[in-house]
Design an enzyme around this catalytic site. Sequence first.
Site, PDB file in Angstrom:
ATOM      1  CD  GLU A 161      40.725  40.621  35.428  1.00  0.00           C
ATOM      2  OE1 GLU A 161      40.510  41.828  35.717  1.00  0.00           O
ATOM      3  OE2 GLU A 161      40.777  40.208  34.257  1.00  0.00           O
ATOM      4  CG  HIS A 162      36.040  42.342  36.654  1.00  0.00           C
ATOM      5  ND1 HIS A 162      35.742  43.687  36.618  1.00  0.00           N
ATOM      6  CD2 HIS A 162      36.648  42.074  35.471  1.00  0.00           C
ATOM      7  CE1 HIS A 162      36.140  44.204  35.476  1.00  0.00           C
ATOM      8  NE2 HIS A 162      36.689  43.236  34.748  1.00  0.00           N
ATOM      9  CG  HIS A 215      36.983  39.374  31.988  1.00  0.00           C
ATOM     10  ND1 HIS A 215      35.848  40.150  31.842  1.00  0.00           N
ATOM     11  CD2 HIS A 215      38.023  40.254  32.106  1.00  0.00           C
ATOM     12  CE1 HIS A 215      36.189  41.426  31.863  1.00  0.00           C
ATOM     13  NE2 HIS A 215      37.490  41.513  32.020  1.00  0.00           N
ATOM     14  CD  GLU A 245      35.641  45.516  31.539  1.00  0.00           C
ATOM     15  OE1 GLU A 245      35.566  44.283  31.331  1.00  0.00           O
ATOM     16  OE2 GLU A 245      36.460  46.014  32.332  1.00  0.00           O
TER      17      GLU A 245
END
Length: 210
Positions: A29-30, A26, A107
């Site tokens: 991905e960012h 993740h 998040e």
Amino acid sequence: AHAAVVSVFVGAGSAHETPANNGVSHLVEHAVLAGSERYPTRESFQEAVDETGGVLEALTHKEYTEYSFQCFPDAEERAMDLLADALVRPGFAEQQVEAERQIVLEEMLSEQYEGGGDPFSDLLWGSDSLGLPIIGRRETVESMKIEVMRDYHRRTYPAQNMVVAVAGPVAPEQVARGLEAFRGISPRGSTPEPERKPPEPGPIYAFERR
């Protein structure tokens, strides 16, 4: 009918992680959308995306990461070029990575975030990697070194670990030209299609209307 969608699916997700690097899929991905060799900052990369009139979204799943670029059909090649630049040649600049790390940590504060852990995963998978939360754990994300992210990217983002799908009113030659930016992905995939023999002629029927 008035838009094209370019989606890239990468075999990178929490199921491919370990407790020591949980959350790396993740975070990568960012990071890959936060700057590349040609566009060193998220702002410059986003400006290039905006110039196509398109929208780029990304989502990490347990077993793969998805990047989806919706644009006008005549911008399809440009969309593929931008995606390839980000996914194949990311910058991983320290300042940009740290900014994305803070976004991910924020998040985590939302209990509704779909990449978080859940008790059902723990019960079903136990200590198996499939039970790891997609977003990762705070302690691993906070301490994740850029070298670990680079190494994970090298292992999980080669062309043979990606699937590129294009939908919309675009010509095959447009797709073929766009795929050149990914270096090594063939429009027909890595496995050649089997030779197809024409079907044997069947019986001929004649109908007469009475």
